[in-house]
Design an enzyme around this catalytic site. Structure first.
Site, mmCIF file in Angstrom:
data_model
loop_
_atom_site.group_PDB
_atom_site.id
_atom_site.type_symbol
_atom_site.label_atom_id
_atom_site.label_comp_id
_atom_site.label_asym_id
_atom_site.label_seq_id
_atom_site.Cartn_x
_atom_site.Cartn_y
_atom_site.Cartn_z
ATOM 1 N N SER A 107 0.813 -1.221 0.000
ATOM 2 C CA SER A 107 0.000 0.000 0.000
ATOM 3 C C SER A 107 0.848 1.273 0.000
ATOM 4 O O SER A 107 0.376 2.336 -0.410
ATOM 5 C CB SER A 107 -0.940 0.003 1.214
ATOM 6 O OG SER A 107 -0.204 -0.173 2.423
ATOM 7 N N HIS B 164 1.404 5.346 6.522
ATOM 8 C CA HIS B 164 1.192 5.884 5.178
ATOM 9 C C HIS B 164 1.370 7.401 5.206
ATOM 10 O O HIS B 164 1.684 7.985 6.244
ATOM 11 C CB HIS B 164 -0.203 5.496 4.674
ATOM 12 C CG HIS B 164 -0.398 4.017 4.551
ATOM 13 N ND1 HIS B 164 -0.938 3.257 5.571
ATOM 14 C CD2 HIS B 164 -0.121 3.164 3.538
ATOM 15 C CE1 HIS B 164 -0.974 1.986 5.195
ATOM 16 N NE2 HIS B 164 -0.479 1.899 3.973
ATOM 17 N N ASP C 110 -3.059 6.272 11.743
ATOM 18 C CA ASP C 110 -2.197 5.798 10.662
ATOM 19 C C ASP C 110 -0.923 6.638 10.653
ATOM 20 O O ASP C 110 -0.914 7.778 10.183
ATOM 21 C CB ASP C 110 -2.914 5.903 9.313
ATOM 22 C CG ASP C 110 -2.086 5.330 8.176
ATOM 23 O OD1 ASP C 110 -0.923 4.956 8.404
ATOM 24 O OD2 ASP C 110 -2.609 5.249 7.042
#
Length: 528
Positions: free
Chosen positions: A260, A500, A497
């Site tokens: 990702s 990312h 998160d």
């Protein structure tokens, strides 16, 4: 008659004598003029900052009031710049090209005007801002002038710079090799510099950012995280030019393969490119798919350039399968077999691989009954050993199936996480960070990066490593944190998160590095 003859002769001698003296003086003046201070040919200077709005309204030359130190290499003392130099400015493709015409200066320099600090921006803790002056001397050297404007008396060793309110100037000069000299420049060492002209695109102008990376849409108010530009310490890298990038990949397939975080970089690339397309409707996903976390493969066509920018999910680059252990079928990772989707990568012209994020004890079941080679499922295998074997499998596939005359291969190394107070599933957070770190001396080079370098060094096919780990380590402020979901959806788990990256953001810099390497390979001289 005799008197007349005598008079005529003297006149001729005087004429010859005058002509000889005059000619000698003219020759002496010519040589003196030629070897002392010849007129300077028109030079072109290309600032990194895009001239947008009022950010570069006043561009001034260095005047005699500013002291100039000697150049570090070569000992050249810079004379004062002619204050009557003729300056012109034009905007082309987002880059400000400033043409300078001077008649009596040995070196010309332009400075960017100071940008006033916004009324709502705090300067507390800010050390300095660096304004760079670039002068092309010849094809092999570039003169870089740096004006460091101090904010405090504290040490100026910070890896950050931002805008001062009442600066005092400290001017230094040094010769830098141009960006084309890749062997002399370590792109991973440098600092982040704050520019009001960033980001290179806006989240509202890019339809390709999925929910998890669209921090501004999800309610993040602080936007400074979008305005930092990476400056290597030994050279300049060009600002990303979407038109040039599209020309570089015209008629080609640019393929990202990985987890990702590679999708994070791929979405950034789409956003960077779409701004250069006159008709956005001529960019489409080949299967009509909308970008979401749930789908793994995408193929976006840029019709006008006959190229595609694609992403294929492969968390480990090797095959995720199942095996029978006793009476049960369990999920395993075939570290001796390439990912089953590899046939889709094979004909790409530019391949960008990554893997690292999923190689954790949590994701790999702590190595218990998970790693498989042949028919053997290892009862327990350490993740570092499994990682090296999997990368060796990938390397063998590349060596056997990739034609280096057609395909350029890149491997982006690991992207750092910034969890404080626990891991991602144990209360880890990063939401309080609003600016990059000043110091990463506590940071150690990841073992996975070392393994990647060891494996790639033994390969037959050349692979370029995009070393983004160190530069990304500073950017604790760039993660989605609490803003990886839309406000109305909330977060039932409270998980932040910190792995990312928001878009626009740090992955744009990764793509600038990729763009730089492609420019070098294409024997195109980048703008510095």
């Amino acid at each position: 008659m005799e008197r007349q003859k005598s008079f005529s002769f003297k006149s001729t001698r005087l004429f010859v004598f005058s002509f000889t003296v005059g000619s000698s003086l003219l020759v002496c003046f010519f040589f003196f003029y030629s070897f002392t201070d010849p007129p300077l040919a028109t030079r072109e200077i290309f600032p990194r900052i895009s001239a947008r709005g009022s950010e570069l309204q006043n561009i001034t030359s260095f005047a005699s009031k500013i002291p100039v130190r000697e150049v570090k290499n070569g000992g050249l003392a810079l004379p004062r710049v002619n204050e009557s130099a003729n300056l012109e400015r034009s905007n082309q493709s987002g880059v400000s090209n400033i043409k300078v015409n001077a008649t009596d200066a040995e070196i010309l320099a332009l400075v960017r005007t100071h940008e006033e600090v916004s009324a709502n921006r705090s300067t507390e803790g800010v050390d300095s801002v660096v304004r760079e002056v670039t002068v092309k001397r010849n094809k092999s050297e570039v003169l870089i002038g740096k004006i460091e404007e101090n904010m405090s008396n504290e040490a100026q060793s910070s890896n950050l710079t931002t805008k001062p309110s009442n600066p005092s100037a400290n001017i230094s000069w040094e010769f830098k090799k141009p960006v084309a000299d890749r062997s002399r420049c370590d792109l991973s060492k440098g600092r982040w510099v704050f520019y009001e002209s960033y980001p290179l695109y806006s989240s509202s102008s890019c339809p390709f950012i999925d929910e998890g990376f669209s921090c501004q849409t999800n309610g993040r108010l602080n936007r400074d995280y979008m305005k930092w530009s990476w400056h290597p310490q030994d050279c300049n890298i060009p600002r990303f030019n979407p038109v040039k990038m599209l020309e570089l990949i015209r008629g080609k397939r640019l393929v990202f393969v990985g987890d990702s975080l590679n999708r994070n970089q791929w979405e950034s690339m789409l956003c960077l490119l779409i701004g250069a397309v006159k008709d956005p409707s001529r960019v489409y996903e080949a299967h009509g798919r909308k970008i979401t976390k749930t789908r793994g493969n995408y193929n976006f066509k840029f019709v006008d350039y006959k190229c595609s920018v694609e992403f294929y999910v492969s968390h480990y680059l090797v095959h995720e399968g199942k095996a029978r252990i006793g009476k049960k079928k369990v999920q395993t990772l075939r570290i001796d077999t390439i990912d089953k989707g590899s046939s889709k990568w094979r004909s790409a012209d530019i391949l960008v691989f990554n893997t690292a994020h999923w190689w954790s004890h949590y994701k790999t079941k702590a190595g218990v009954n998970y790693y498989q080679e042949g028919d053997l499922v290892h009862h327990h295998l350490d993740v570092s050993i499994a990682f090296k074997r999997a990368l060796t499998t990938w390397a063998s596939w590349v060596d056997q199936h990739i034609n280096p005359r057609k395909t350029r291969v890149f491997f982006r190394n690991s992207s750092p996480s910034h969890f404080s107070g626990g891991q991602w599933n144990a209360g880890g957070h990063c939401g309080e960070a609003t600016r990059p770190l000043n110091d990463t001396s506590h940071w150690s080079y990841p073992e996975k990066n070392i393994v990647e370098e060891e494996v790639i060094e033994k390969m037959k096919i050349p692979v370029t490593i995009l070393n983004v780990t160190g530069l990304s380590e500073f950017r604790i402020d760039g993660h989605p944190s609490l803003y990886g979901r839309k406000p109305e959806r909330g977060s039932s788990t409270g998980i932040q998160d910190c792995s990312h990256w928001c878009l626009p953001g740090v992955p744009d810099t990764w793509n600038e590095l990729l763009y730089f390497h492609l420019l070098i390979q294409g024997k195109t001289t980048p703008i510095v």
